[in-house]
Scaffold this motif. Structure first.
Motif, PDB file in Angstrom:
ATOM      1  N   SER A 105      39.401  47.474  41.782  1.00 58.69           N
ATOM      2  CA  SER A 105      39.940  48.739  41.274  1.00 58.69           C
ATOM      3  C   SER A 105      41.014  48.552  40.207  1.00 58.69           C
ATOM      4  CB  SER A 105      40.526  49.554  42.431  1.00 58.69           C
ATOM      5  OG  SER A 105      41.628  48.869  43.023  1.00 58.69           O
ATOM      6  N   ALA A 106      41.123  47.364  39.642  1.00 56.88           N
ATOM      7  CA  ALA A 106      42.124  47.117  38.596  1.00 56.88           C
ATOM      8  C   ALA A 106      41.922  48.091  37.437  1.00 56.88           C
ATOM      9  CB  ALA A 106      42.016  45.682  38.093  1.00 56.88           C
ATOM     10  N   PRO A 107      42.966  48.798  37.007  1.00 55.14           N
ATOM     11  CA  PRO A 107      42.829  49.799  35.932  1.00 55.14           C
ATOM     12  C   PRO A 107      42.247  49.218  34.651  1.00 55.14           C
ATOM     13  CG  PRO A 107      44.946  50.013  37.030  1.00 55.14           C
ATOM     14  CD  PRO A 107      44.330  48.750  37.547  1.00 55.14           C
ATOM     15  N   THR A 108      42.623  47.989  34.336  1.00 52.95           N
ATOM     16  CA  THR A 108      42.147  47.367  33.089  1.00 52.95           C
ATOM     17  C   THR A 108      40.849  46.589  33.284  1.00 52.95           C
ATOM     18  OG1 THR A 108      43.439  45.362  33.510  1.00 52.95           O
ATOM     19  CG2 THR A 108      44.516  47.147  32.278  1.00 52.95           C
ATOM     20  N   ARG A 109      40.386  46.498  34.547  1.00 45.75           N
ATOM     21  CA  ARG A 109      39.186  45.727  34.893  1.00 45.75           C
ATOM     22  C   ARG A 109      39.338  44.256  34.520  1.00 45.75           C
ATOM     23  NH1 ARG A 109      33.559  48.610  33.697  1.00 45.75           N
ATOM     24  NH2 ARG A 109      32.986  47.036  35.246  1.00 45.75           N
ATOM     25  N   ARG A 110      40.574  43.788  34.503  1.00 45.18           N
ATOM     26  CA  ARG A 110      40.857  42.375  34.257  1.00 45.18           C
ATOM     27  C   ARG A 110      41.788  41.858  35.347  1.00 45.18           C
ATOM     28  NH1 ARG A 110      39.446  40.686  29.069  1.00 45.18           N
ATOM     29  NH2 ARG A 110      38.860  42.392  27.669  1.00 45.18           N
ATOM     30  N   PRO A 112      43.774  38.025  36.725  1.00 44.78           N
ATOM     31  CA  PRO A 112      44.047  36.614  36.411  1.00 44.78           C
ATOM     32  C   PRO A 112      43.063  35.691  37.122  1.00 44.78           C
ATOM     33  CG  PRO A 112      46.069  37.774  36.982  1.00 44.78           C
ATOM     34  CD  PRO A 112      44.936  38.702  37.311  1.00 44.78           C
ATOM     35  N   LEU A 113      42.753  34.586  36.494  1.00 48.74           N
ATOM     36  CA  LEU A 113      41.789  33.640  37.056  1.00 48.74           C
ATOM     37  C   LEU A 113      42.201  33.180  38.448  1.00 48.74           C
ATOM     38  CD1 LEU A 113      39.305  31.805  36.761  1.00 48.74           C
ATOM     39  CD2 LEU A 113      40.784  30.127  35.609  1.00 48.74           C
ATOM     40  N   VAL A 114      43.507  32.993  38.663  1.00 43.91           N
ATOM     41  CA  VAL A 114      43.957  32.513  39.969  1.00 43.91           C
ATOM     42  C   VAL A 114      43.601  33.504  41.068  1.00 43.91           C
ATOM     43  CG1 VAL A 114      46.285  33.526  39.731  1.00 43.91           C
ATOM     44  CG2 VAL A 114      45.909  31.531  41.222  1.00 43.91           C
ATOM     45  N   GLU A 115      43.561  34.803  40.755  1.00 42.05           N
ATOM     46  CA  GLU A 115      43.167  35.794  41.758  1.00 42.05           C
ATOM     47  C   GLU A 115      41.676  35.689  42.068  1.00 42.05           C
ATOM     48  OE1 GLU A 115      44.401  39.815  41.518  1.00 42.05           O
ATOM     49  OE2 GLU A 115      46.355  39.334  40.645  1.00 42.05           O
ATOM     50  N   TRP A 116      40.899  35.372  41.051  1.00 35.53           N
ATOM     51  CA  TRP A 116      39.469  35.140  41.285  1.00 35.53           C
ATOM     52  C   TRP A 116      39.296  33.974  42.255  1.00 35.53           C
ATOM     53  CZ3 TRP A 116      35.108  37.544  38.869  1.00 35.53           C
ATOM     54  CH2 TRP A 116      35.442  38.534  37.931  1.00 35.53           C
ATOM     55  N   TRP A 117      40.011  32.888  42.041  1.00 34.95           N
ATOM     56  CA  TRP A 117      39.904  31.729  42.927  1.00 34.95           C
ATOM     57  C   TRP A 117      40.261  32.099  44.366  1.00 34.95           C
ATOM     58  CZ3 TRP A 117      43.140  28.084  39.279  1.00 34.95           C
ATOM     59  CH2 TRP A 117      42.326  27.657  38.215  1.00 34.95           C
ATOM     60  N   ARG A 118      41.360  32.846  44.511  1.00 37.91           N
ATOM     61  CA  ARG A 118      41.807  33.207  45.859  1.00 37.91           C
ATOM     62  C   ARG A 118      40.798  34.089  46.580  1.00 37.91           C
ATOM     63  NH1 ARG A 118      47.871  34.627  43.728  1.00 37.91           N
ATOM     64  NH2 ARG A 118      48.715  32.488  43.741  1.00 37.91           N
ATOM     65  N   LYS A 119      40.280  35.100  45.886  1.00 38.22           N
ATOM     66  CA  LYS A 119      39.318  36.004  46.523  1.00 38.22           C
ATOM     67  C   LYS A 119      38.029  35.279  46.863  1.00 38.22           C
ATOM     68  CE  LYS A 119      41.978  39.599  46.395  1.00 38.22           C
ATOM     69  NZ  LYS A 119      43.129  38.881  45.800  1.00 38.22           N
ATOM     70  N   LEU A 120      37.570  34.421  45.973  1.00 35.31           N
ATOM     71  CA  LEU A 120      36.335  33.683  46.249  1.00 35.31           C
ATOM     72  C   LEU A 120      36.523  32.731  47.425  1.00 35.31           C
ATOM     73  CD1 LEU A 120      35.049  32.964  42.633  1.00 35.31           C
ATOM     74  CD2 LEU A 120      33.841  34.229  44.414  1.00 35.31           C
ATOM     75  N   GLY A 121      37.696  32.117  47.520  1.00 36.49           N
ATOM     76  CA  GLY A 121      37.962  31.249  48.663  1.00 36.49           C
ATOM     77  C   GLY A 121      37.953  32.027  49.966  1.00 36.49           C
ATOM     78  N   TRP A 122      38.523  33.217  49.940  1.00 41.32           N
ATOM     79  CA  TRP A 122      38.570  34.080  51.126  1.00 41.32           C
ATOM     80  C   TRP A 122      37.160  34.525  51.514  1.00 41.32           C
ATOM     81  CZ3 TRP A 122      42.567  38.706  51.353  1.00 41.32           C
ATOM     82  CH2 TRP A 122      42.689  39.138  52.681  1.00 41.32           C
ATOM     83  N   ILE A 144      33.362  32.652  36.042  1.00 39.32           N
ATOM     84  CA  ILE A 144      34.561  31.837  35.857  1.00 39.32           C
ATOM     85  C   ILE A 144      34.257  30.359  35.627  1.00 39.32           C
ATOM     86  CG2 ILE A 144      35.894  33.442  37.268  1.00 39.32           C
ATOM     87  CD1 ILE A 144      35.813  31.360  39.522  1.00 39.32           C
ATOM     88  N   ALA A 145      32.986  30.023  35.507  1.00 41.81           N
ATOM     89  CA  ALA A 145      32.609  28.624  35.297  1.00 41.81           C
ATOM     90  C   ALA A 145      33.273  28.075  34.031  1.00 41.81           C
ATOM     91  CB  ALA A 145      31.093  28.498  35.193  1.00 41.81           C
ATOM     92  N   GLY A 146      33.898  26.933  34.152  1.00 46.72           N
ATOM     93  CA  GLY A 146      34.522  26.277  33.001  1.00 46.72           C
ATOM     94  C   GLY A 146      35.923  26.762  32.674  1.00 46.72           C
ATOM     95  N   LEU A 147      36.405  27.810  33.331  1.00 51.64           N
ATOM     96  CA  LEU A 147      37.742  28.337  33.053  1.00 51.64           C
ATOM     97  C   LEU A 147      38.778  27.580  33.882  1.00 51.64           C
ATOM     98  CD1 LEU A 147      37.000  32.191  33.075  1.00 51.64           C
ATOM     99  CD2 LEU A 147      36.922  30.588  31.155  1.00 51.64           C
ATOM    100  N   ASN A 151      46.441  31.899  34.714  1.00 47.77           N
ATOM    101  CA  ASN A 151      46.828  33.295  34.481  1.00 47.77           C
ATOM    102  C   ASN A 151      46.004  33.987  33.396  1.00 47.77           C
ATOM    103  OD1 ASN A 151      48.938  33.353  36.434  1.00 47.77           O
ATOM    104  ND2 ASN A 151      50.225  32.184  35.030  1.00 47.77           N
ATOM    105  N   ALA A 152      44.954  33.327  32.931  1.00 49.21           N
ATOM    106  CA  ALA A 152      44.104  33.947  31.914  1.00 49.21           C
ATOM    107  C   ALA A 152      43.371  35.147  32.512  1.00 49.21           C
ATOM    108  CB  ALA A 152      43.098  32.937  31.384  1.00 49.21           C
ATOM    109  N   PRO A 153      43.405  36.316  31.863  1.00 45.39           N
ATOM    110  CA  PRO A 153      42.704  37.488  32.401  1.00 45.39           C
ATOM    111  C   PRO A 153      41.189  37.333  32.273  1.00 45.39           C
ATOM    112  CG  PRO A 153      43.631  37.984  30.254  1.00 45.39           C
ATOM    113  CD  PRO A 153      44.119  36.614  30.614  1.00 45.39           C
ATOM    114  N   VAL A 154      40.478  37.676  33.332  1.00 40.79           N
ATOM    115  CA  VAL A 154      39.014  37.578  33.347  1.00 40.79           C
ATOM    116  C   VAL A 154      38.460  38.967  33.642  1.00 40.79           C
ATOM    117  CG1 VAL A 154      36.994  36.476  34.377  1.00 40.79           C
ATOM    118  CG2 VAL A 154      39.147  35.202  34.168  1.00 40.79           C
TER     119      VAL A 154
END
Length: 217
Positions: A105-110, A112-122, A144-147, A151-154
């Motif tokens: 539900s992120a307003p900007t639909r972006r 950070p990469l670290v949040e992607w890692w955390r959610k995928l791990g969970w 996120i492959a290769g990233l 803190n880069a927005p994805v």
């Protein structure tokens, strides 16, 4: 811990004793509880025997971590011998579903990469009791492959939103892994059937569209 387990099993005959890192667990068929004076409480006999071993060798332990019952949460997984199921505790499912929906539900639909890692791990952890939900993670891993910049927005695209929403909606009502009848999806349950073949140079995939659906398109 391995040496402690060896002593417990080979010297004290505490059979069927298992461990994961620093957590020990087992079953006890005794019909009564035994008193453990240091905690002024009652526990299964095998558990009391293990606690006394820990006291003898000077291994510290805490009362709050000495659990027993008809079902237990072991390394985050609710193990219920009565129903022979492995599930996540309700509060863990609620927290995971809320985190996924908040992420999407992120307003900007972006995000950070670290949040992607955390959610995928969970979500990967949840696959221990919901292995059939594994396909929902494929699009995110491709994204996120290769990233590597934490803190880069994805950007969250429509495919990931569909996949993760399906994951969240499905796991809310998931009843876990049934040890005596682990479920498999039958070919008749599939919406699409893909055929594949491979050679030394390439791989090929194809699928058929039902005639009724083809006419609509």
């Amino acid at each position: 811990m391995s040496l402690v387990l060896w002593i417990a099993v080979r010297i004290l005959f505490i059979l069927a004793l298992l461990a994961y890192i620093d957590d020990s667990f087992s079953h006890d068929t005794a019909m009564h509880l035994a008193y453990y004076a240091p905690y002024d409480d009652w526990f299964p006999p095998k558990q009391v025997l293990l606690l006394k071993l820990w006291d003898f060798i000077g291994l510290p332990h805490e009362k709050d971590k000495q659990e027993f019952g008809r079902s237990l949460v072991i390394t985050g997984i609710l193990v219920d011998p009565s129903s022979m199921t492995l599930t996540l505790p309700p509060e863990s499912i609620s927290a995971l579903v809320a985190a996924i929906r908040d992420f999407l539900s992120a307003p900007t639909r972006r995000r950070p990469l670290v949040e992607w890692w955390r959610k995928l791990g969970w979500m990967n952890w949840a696959l221990n009791v919901a292995p059939l939900l594994r396909p929902a993670l494929s699009s995110a891993y491709d994204k996120i492959a290769g990233l590597s910049v934490r803190n880069a927005p994805v950007f969250i695209n429509a495919q990931i939103k569909r996949d993760w929403s399906w994951f969240a909606d499905t796991i809310e009502g998931w009843d876990g892994v049934h040890i005596l009848r682990a479920r498999n999806w039958r070919p008749s349950d599939a919406h699409l059937t893909f055929y594949c073949d491979a050679s030394l140079e390439m791989m090929g995939y194809c699928y058929s569209i039902p005639l009724r659906r083809a006419r609509n398109h």
